[in-house]
Write an enzyme that holds these catalytic residues in place. Structure first.
Site, PDB file in Angstrom:
ATOM      1  N   LEU A   1       7.374  -2.715  -4.324  1.00  0.00           N
ATOM      2  CA  LEU A   1       7.245  -1.907  -3.112  1.00  0.00           C
ATOM      3  C   LEU A   1       9.114  -1.596  -2.693  1.00  0.00           C
ATOM      4  O   LEU A   1       9.453  -1.756  -1.846  1.00  0.00           O
ATOM      5  CB  LEU A   1       6.453  -3.082  -2.147  1.00  0.00           C
TER       6      LEU A   1
ATOM      7  N   ASP B   1       5.640   8.643  -2.614  1.00  0.00           N
ATOM      8  CA  ASP B   1       4.488   9.125  -2.742  1.00  0.00           C
ATOM      9  C   ASP B   1       4.476  10.126  -2.307  1.00  0.00           C
ATOM     10  O   ASP B   1       3.255  11.118  -2.178  1.00  0.00           O
ATOM     11  CB  ASP B   1       3.230   8.096  -1.326  1.00  0.00           C
TER      12      ASP B   1
ATOM     13  N   HIS C   1      -1.247   4.716  -5.418  1.00  0.00           N
ATOM     14  CA  HIS C   1      -1.330   4.261  -4.123  1.00  0.00           C
ATOM     15  C   HIS C   1      -3.065   4.411  -3.476  1.00  0.00           C
ATOM     16  O   HIS C   1      -3.740   5.234  -3.590  1.00  0.00           O
ATOM     17  CB  HIS C   1      -0.738   5.362  -3.188  1.00  0.00           C
TER      18      HIS C   1
ATOM     19  N   GLY D   1      -1.032  -8.801  -7.874  1.00  0.00           N
ATOM     20  CA  GLY D   1      -0.272  -8.027  -9.654  1.00  0.00           C
ATOM     21  C   GLY D   1      -2.404  -8.202 -10.516  1.00  0.00           C
ATOM     22  O   GLY D   1      -2.308  -8.273 -11.404  1.00  0.00           O
TER      23      GLY D   1
ATOM     24  N   ASN E   1      -3.710  -5.453 -10.131  1.00  0.00           N
ATOM     25  CA  ASN E   1      -3.708  -4.156 -11.077  1.00  0.00           C
ATOM     26  C   ASN E   1      -2.889  -4.324 -12.420  1.00  0.00           C
ATOM     27  O   ASN E   1      -3.304  -4.022 -14.094  1.00  0.00           O
ATOM     28  CB  ASN E   1      -3.206  -2.890 -10.232  1.00  0.00           C
TER      29      ASN E   1
ATOM     30  N   ASN F   1       3.134   5.728 -10.529  1.00  0.00           N
ATOM     31  CA  ASN F   1       2.740   5.003  -8.935  1.00  0.00           C
ATOM     32  C   ASN F   1       0.731   5.303  -8.731  1.00  0.00           C
ATOM     33  O   ASN F   1       0.411   6.070  -8.472  1.00  0.00           O
ATOM     34  CB  ASN F   1       3.117   5.094  -7.903  1.00  0.00           C
TER      35      ASN F   1
ATOM     36  N   ILE G   1      12.432   3.341  -6.013  1.00  0.00           N
ATOM     37  CA  ILE G   1      13.017   3.541  -7.206  1.00  0.00           C
ATOM     38  C   ILE G   1      14.539   4.526  -7.592  1.00  0.00           C
ATOM     39  O   ILE G   1      14.477   5.508  -7.103  1.00  0.00           O
ATOM     40  CB  ILE G   1      12.196   4.314  -8.676  1.00  0.00           C
TER      41      ILE G   1
ATOM     42  N   GLU H   1      -9.056   1.054  -7.930  1.00  0.00           N
ATOM     43  CA  GLU H   1      -8.131   1.028  -8.642  1.00  0.00           C
ATOM     44  C   GLU H   1      -8.066   0.264  -9.985  1.00  0.00           C
ATOM     45  O   GLU H   1      -7.089   0.944 -11.473  1.00  0.00           O
ATOM     46  CB  GLU H   1      -7.056   0.425  -7.477  1.00  0.00           C
TER      47      GLU H   1
HETATM   48  C1  GAR Z   1      -2.446  -1.863  -4.647  1.00  0.00           C
HETATM   49  O1  GAR Z   1      -3.520  -1.331  -3.924  1.00  0.00           O
HETATM   50  C2  GAR Z   1      -1.524  -0.690  -4.856  1.00  0.00           C
HETATM   51  O2  GAR Z   1      -2.769   0.254  -4.780  1.00  0.00           O
HETATM   52  C3  GAR Z   1      -0.718  -1.014  -3.238  1.00  0.00           C
HETATM   53  O3  GAR Z   1      -0.594  -2.535  -3.678  1.00  0.00           O
HETATM   54  C4  GAR Z   1      -1.328  -3.032  -4.225  1.00  0.00           C
HETATM   55  C5  GAR Z   1      -0.779  -4.024  -4.970  1.00  0.00           C
HETATM   56  O4  GAR Z   1      -2.296  -4.756  -5.097  1.00  0.00           O
HETATM   57  N1  GAR Z   1       0.480   0.099  -3.561  1.00  0.00           N
HETATM   58  C6  GAR Z   1       0.511   0.728  -2.478  1.00  0.00           C
HETATM   59  O5  GAR Z   1       0.249   0.443  -1.743  1.00  0.00           O
HETATM   60  C7  GAR Z   1       1.956   1.373  -2.903  1.00  0.00           C
HETATM   61  N2  GAR Z   1       2.474   2.103  -2.060  1.00  0.00           N
HETATM   62  P1  GAR Z   1      -2.071  -6.007  -7.083  1.00  0.00           P
HETATM   63  O6  GAR Z   1      -0.887  -6.647  -6.382  1.00  0.00           O
HETATM   64  O7  GAR Z   1      -3.391  -7.104  -6.762  1.00  0.00           O
HETATM   65  O8  GAR Z   1      -2.193  -4.634  -7.582  1.00  0.00           O
END
Ligand code: GAR
Length: 194
Positions: A89, A149, A108, A17, A19, A106, A92, A178
């Site tokens: 993950l 994606d 990525h 979490g 982001n 989203n 949807i 990000e």
């Molecule tokens: C992030 O790096 C995001 O880009 C990735 O999961 C991570 C979550 O980190 N998402 C994917 O890979 C989607 N295919 P966080 O929980 O610390 O935000």
């Protein structure tokens, strides 16, 4: 003069979490944009604690709730202006995608269409970049459609992959991007809706 409508964001996150927390912090002092709710499908997700720390309601629901359209009903009732997937993950369901066209985004941790698709998340993505000897990686922010994606790309930012890089060092540098750009793009999209 007509007043600007307050905007409502719902965040979906399955994991740590970081982001979600950066987005929450970015909008904390912007009255016209509210993080209304955080939803997770993982009862151990770090995002639950992070949301609590910032006094944002956070709910865990199991995957059955998703299948049985309970999540759809919640979204339907709350009618968010933007649904933000931040490390979420699970696919949807189409019923949610059709109900919120161009309102689900989203992030990525790579330059799509490379290193995307089902099962490509977090560290797996960075391992794949290193394995492929790519000279660049980065982030992709995109609209969500029915395929993993594959939705329309909104923004990509890249960094160089150095020979000394490991999946862990890439993760750190990509997450910096990000955390910087996801809140800015969310704000821009909401602004364009007004
Ligand atoms: C992030 O790096 C995001 O880009 C990735 O999961 C991570 C979550 O980190 N998402 C994917 O890979 C989607 N295919 P966080 O929980 O610390 O935000």
């Amino acid at each position: 003069m007509s007043e600007k409508k307050n905007k409502k964001i719902i965040i979906f996150s399955s994991g740590n979490g970081t982001n979600a927390e950066e987005i929450i912090k970015y909008f904390e002092n912007k009255k016209e944009i509210n993080i209304h709710l955080v939803l997770t499908n993982n009862s151990n997700a770090g995002v639950l604690e992070r949301a609590k720390k910032h006094k944002i309601p956070a709910i865990f629901y199991n995957n059955e709730a998703f299948e049985k359209k309970i999540v759809f009903e919640i979204l339907n009732f709350l009618n968010p202006d933007l649904i933000v997937l931040a490390g979420f993950l699970r696919k949807i369901p189409d019923i949610i995608i059709s109900k919120f066209p161009n309102k689900i985004i989203n992030i990525h941790p790579a330059l799509l269409p490379s290193h995307g698709g089902k099962g490509m998340y977090g560290n797996k993505v960075h391992k794949s970049v290193i394995r492929s000897n790519d000279s660049k990686t980065g982030i992709t922010i995109h609209f969500v459609n029915g395929d993993y994606d594959k939705g329309e790309i909104i923004l990509q930012k890249s960094i160089n992959v150095e020979s000394k890089d490991s999946p862990e060092s890439l993760l750190k540098r990509v997450q910096k991007l990000e955390h910087k750009f996801y809140p800015l793009i969310i704000e821009k999209l909401l602004d364009e809706q007004s």
